[in-house]
Motif scaffolding. Sequence first.
Motif, PDB file in Angstrom:
ATOM      1  N   GLU A   1      -1.351   4.919  -6.762  1.00 42.08           N
ATOM      2  CA  GLU A   1      -0.033   4.690  -4.855  1.00 42.08           C
ATOM      3  C   GLU A   1       0.060   3.610  -5.288  1.00 42.08           C
ATOM      4  O   GLU A   1       1.596   2.243  -4.664  1.00 42.08           O
ATOM      5  N   ALA A   2      -1.148   1.361  -5.390  1.00 37.23           N
ATOM      6  CA  ALA A   2      -0.807   0.668  -4.793  1.00 37.23           C
ATOM      7  C   ALA A   2      -0.195  -0.011  -5.232  1.00 37.23           C
ATOM      8  O   ALA A   2       0.518  -0.086  -4.939  1.00 37.23           O
TER       9      ALA A   2
ATOM     10  N   GLU B   1      -2.277   8.331 -14.890  1.00 38.20           N
ATOM     11  CA  GLU B   1      -2.040   9.063 -13.591  1.00 38.20           C
ATOM     12  C   GLU B   1      -1.938  10.814 -13.336  1.00 38.20           C
ATOM     13  O   GLU B   1      -2.371  11.483 -12.637  1.00 38.20           O
TER      14      GLU B   1
ATOM     15  N   ARG C   1      -5.574   8.726  -7.588  1.00 46.00           N
ATOM     16  CA  ARG C   1      -4.242   8.504  -6.987  1.00 46.00           C
ATOM     17  C   ARG C   1      -4.084   7.196  -5.562  1.00 46.00           C
ATOM     18  O   ARG C   1      -2.722   7.041  -5.755  1.00 46.00           O
ATOM     19  N   VAL C   2      -4.826   6.657  -5.525  1.00 45.37           N
ATOM     20  CA  VAL C   2      -5.315   5.660  -4.563  1.00 45.37           C
ATOM     21  C   VAL C   2      -4.465   4.455  -5.216  1.00 45.37           C
ATOM     22  O   VAL C   2      -3.662   4.182  -4.481  1.00 45.37           O
ATOM     23  N   VAL C   3      -5.130   4.470  -6.472  1.00 44.85           N
ATOM     24  CA  VAL C   3      -4.937   2.910  -7.401  1.00 44.85           C
ATOM     25  C   VAL C   3      -3.342   3.273  -7.592  1.00 44.85           C
ATOM     26  O   VAL C   3      -2.618   2.155  -7.447  1.00 44.85           O
TER      27      VAL C   3
END
Length: 159
Positions: free
Chosen positions: A144-145, A132, A140-142
């Motif tokens: 956060e999920a 990260e 970032r999206v991955v």
Amino acid sequence: MDITIGTIESKIFQIRGKKVMVDSDLALLYGVKTGRLNEQVKRNVKRFPEDFMFQLTREEVLNLKSHFATSSWGGVRKLPRVFTQEGVAMLSSVLNSERAIMVNIQIMRAFVNLRRVALTYTGLKRKIEAMEKKYDAQFRVVFEAIKRSEERRGGKECR
């Protein structure tokens, strides 16, 4: 007697920051009555210090029961005892039967397996955090999920 590690793992809970098994679940696995198991413990109480075995509070019992649709303890009059891995190991010295020996071996394997899984999970978490930092904007999206999924699963203290 076919007691799987998975069956045993489902009976290991985290209480007061320790992984423990409830006396009634242990008695069932050993093929003895809960009263008999506790009788042997009382006769050998010096073998079971507080970090090996402790009695649950009413609140802890209610908290455990709330994690299940039905109570595995039924109408208990006495508060259940729980045993840590060390306490379970000590039980083999006071419950001296072939079944107790075989069950204890499986229980020790289950505790070790849970520890191994926890270490793997911790290692994986560290790797993800390092990635990260390295690929912050791109993934970032991955990340956060993954964290949201982790938070949804990690909130239970039981198990």
